[in-house]
Design an enzyme around this catalytic site. Structure first.
Site, PDB file in Angstrom:
ATOM      1  N   ASN A 138       0.870  -1.180   0.000  1.00  0.00           N
ATOM      2  CA  ASN A 138       0.000   0.000   0.000  1.00  0.00           C
ATOM      3  C   ASN A 138       0.908   1.231   0.000  1.00  0.00           C
ATOM      4  O   ASN A 138       1.523   1.545   1.007  1.00  0.00           O
ATOM      5  CB  ASN A 138      -0.877  -0.040   1.261  1.00  0.00           C
ATOM      6  N   TRP A 139       0.971   1.875  -1.143  1.00  0.00           N
ATOM      7  CA  TRP A 139       1.922   2.990  -1.279  1.00  0.00           C
ATOM      8  C   TRP A 139       1.440   4.301  -0.670  1.00  0.00           C
ATOM      9  O   TRP A 139       2.180   5.282  -0.644  1.00  0.00           O
ATOM     10  CB  TRP A 139       2.237   3.213  -2.770  1.00  0.00           C
ATOM     11  N   LYS A 140       0.186   4.342  -0.267  1.00  0.00           N
ATOM     12  CA  LYS A 140      -0.359   5.591   0.302  1.00  0.00           C
ATOM     13  C   LYS A 140      -0.093   6.755  -0.663  1.00  0.00           C
ATOM     14  O   LYS A 140      -0.037   6.530  -1.872  1.00  0.00           O
ATOM     15  CB  LYS A 140       0.219   5.830   1.700  1.00  0.00           C
TER      16      LYS A 140
ATOM     17  N   HIS B 270      -9.303   1.488   5.026  1.00  0.00           N
ATOM     18  CA  HIS B 270      -8.017   1.638   5.706  1.00  0.00           C
ATOM     19  C   HIS B 270      -8.171   2.585   6.887  1.00  0.00           C
ATOM     20  O   HIS B 270      -8.951   3.540   6.823  1.00  0.00           O
ATOM     21  CB  HIS B 270      -6.969   2.169   4.716  1.00  0.00           C
TER      22      HIS B 270
ATOM     23  N   GLU C 138      -6.486   4.961   7.930  1.00  0.00           N
ATOM     24  CA  GLU C 138      -6.264   6.387   7.625  1.00  0.00           C
ATOM     25  C   GLU C 138      -7.504   6.997   6.982  1.00  0.00           C
ATOM     26  O   GLU C 138      -7.803   8.172   7.197  1.00  0.00           O
ATOM     27  CB  GLU C 138      -5.019   6.546   6.732  1.00  0.00           C
TER      28      GLU C 138
ATOM     29  N   GLU D 266      -5.332  -4.694  10.706  1.00  0.00           N
ATOM     30  CA  GLU D 266      -4.256  -3.728  10.884  1.00  0.00           C
ATOM     31  C   GLU D 266      -4.487  -2.955  12.187  1.00  0.00           C
ATOM     32  O   GLU D 266      -5.242  -1.976  12.199  1.00  0.00           O
ATOM     33  CB  GLU D 266      -4.235  -2.735   9.723  1.00  0.00           C
TER      34      GLU D 266
ATOM     35  N   GLY E 128       2.863   2.163  10.736  1.00  0.00           N
ATOM     36  CA  GLY E 128       3.858   3.220  10.588  1.00  0.00           C
ATOM     37  C   GLY E 128       4.626   3.533  11.858  1.00  0.00           C
ATOM     38  O   GLY E 128       5.338   4.530  11.925  1.00  0.00           O
TER      39      GLY E 128
ATOM     40  N   SER F 267       3.601  -2.280  10.249  1.00  0.00           N
ATOM     41  CA  SER F 267       5.050  -2.408  10.410  1.00  0.00           C
ATOM     42  C   SER F 267       5.586  -3.788  10.013  1.00  0.00           C
ATOM     43  O   SER F 267       6.484  -4.323  10.667  1.00  0.00           O
ATOM     44  CB  SER F 267       5.472  -2.041  11.833  1.00  0.00           C
TER      45      SER F 267
ATOM     46  N   GLY G 217       2.914  -1.185   4.255  1.00  0.00           N
ATOM     47  CA  GLY G 217       2.984   0.231   3.912  1.00  0.00           C
ATOM     48  C   GLY G 217       4.420   0.640   3.625  1.00  0.00           C
ATOM     49  O   GLY G 217       4.948   0.423   2.529  1.00  0.00           O
ATOM     50  N   GLY G 218       5.082   1.210   4.606  1.00  0.00           N
ATOM     51  CA  GLY G 218       6.417   1.785   4.440  1.00  0.00           C
ATOM     52  C   GLY G 218       7.409   0.875   3.737  1.00  0.00           C
ATOM     53  O   GLY G 218       8.125   1.310   2.820  1.00  0.00           O
TER      54      GLY G 218
HETATM   55  P1  PGA Z   1       3.073   0.215   7.610  1.00  0.00           P
HETATM   56  O1  PGA Z   1       1.604   0.507   7.030  1.00  0.00           O
HETATM   57  O2  PGA Z   1       3.531  -1.080   7.015  1.00  0.00           O
HETATM   58  O3  PGA Z   1       3.895   1.384   7.191  1.00  0.00           O
HETATM   59  O4  PGA Z   1       2.930   0.115   9.103  1.00  0.00           O
HETATM   60  C1  PGA Z   1       0.670  -0.531   6.851  1.00  0.00           C
HETATM   61  C2  PGA Z   1      -0.608   0.018   6.281  1.00  0.00           C
HETATM   62  O5  PGA Z   1      -0.989   1.144   6.619  1.00  0.00           O
HETATM   63  O6  PGA Z   1      -1.280  -0.659   5.462  1.00  0.00           O
END
Ligand code: PGA
Length: 254
Positions: free
Chosen positions: A9-11, A96, A98, A168, A174, A214, A235-236
């Site tokens: 997930n590149w956000k 998600h 966010e 999640e 993050g 993470s 994500g990251g």
């Molecule tokens: P992260 O994000 O791997 O950076 O913790 C995961 C996500 O938000 O899907």
């Protein structure tokens, strides 16, 4: 029996050029990978270019969201599931944390989005997960239970067999603070037991439940040993092709 899914997930990262460069680098690194489905979720504007570069490869594309409304219609700023599909995506992340936190998405919206995605022939990746205050108050499972009941409301058993869930925990996203494999497994097994009650054995046993929060090259293999963890939403660590390919190829690095 459940084929693992590793999704990035590149956000709100990567221009079209950066996204295309990434997939050109990633492709050879995962060309021999057969043990899992590989999915990348770029920003809307890069979906078409990325999907074109990935044609004929073993990597699929997801959107990070879809409109709740099926449309077409007067919904300024929204992108429908059918349009995402038209651009070359096969999956759509919905709900998600966010989106829930910054854009006020509720379980009702998440439900509409999941249904719109299904109607357009996309596989929704429906995200659930508790905040730290909810976990500290002993409400992790009731929170996730409510998200499941609301988010999956009125889906048929057939539709449920076409979705992917992602657990999640918000406190792990993050932050570098991955849930321990035990904590993650406990929730995954809880989710599966709830699916069993809501939709029956075949659906509960078939639905892939991804862990997110993470996930890194050095913790994926251990997480994947848990019986109810069927993959990861990353994500990251999905922003760099080397790190993402090491997560995808977690089996080789064990
Ligand atoms: P992260 O994000 O791997 O950076 O913790 C995961 C996500 O938000 O899907």
């Amino acid at each position: 029996m459940r084929r693992p899914v590793i999704a990035g997930n590149w956000k709100m990262y990567k221009t079209i050029r950066e996204a295309v460069d990434f997939v050109q680098t990633l492709k050879p690194l995962v060309v021999a990978t057969t043990h899992c489905e590989i999915v990348i979720a770029p920003v809307f504007t890069a979906i078409r270019a990325v999907a074109d570069r990935l044609e004929g490869s073993n990597i699929r594309v997801a959107s990070q969201d879809v409109a709740a409304e099926t449309g077409p219609g007067a919904f300024t700023g929204e992108v429908s599931a059918a349009m995402v599909r038209d651009a070359g995506a096969a999956y759509a992340i919905v709900g998600h944390s966010e989106r829930r936190q910054y854009y006020c998405e509720t379980d009702t919206t998440v439900n509409q989005k999941a249904r719109s995605a299904l109607a357009a022939g996309l596989v929704p990746i429906v995200c659930v997960g508790e905040r730290i205050d909810q976990r500290s108050a002993g409400k992790a499972e009731t929170t996730v239970d409510e998200q499941l009941l609301g988010g999956l409301a009125n889906l048929t058993a057939q539709e449920v067999s076409n979705i992917i869930l992602a657990y999640e925990p918000v406190w792990a996203i993050g932050t570098g603070q991955t849930a321990t494999p035990e904590i993650a497994e406990q929730m995954h097994s809880f989710i599966r037991s709830r699916l069993r009650k809501m939709f029956g054995d075949a659906q509960a046993d078939g639905v892939r439940i991804l862990y997110g929060g993470s996930v890194k090259p050095d913790n994926i293999a251990r997480l994947m040993q848990e019986p109810d963890i069927d993959g990861a939403l990353v994500g990251g660590a999905s922003l760099d092709p080397d790190s993402f390919s090491r997560i995808v190829n977690y089996k080789d690095s064990r």
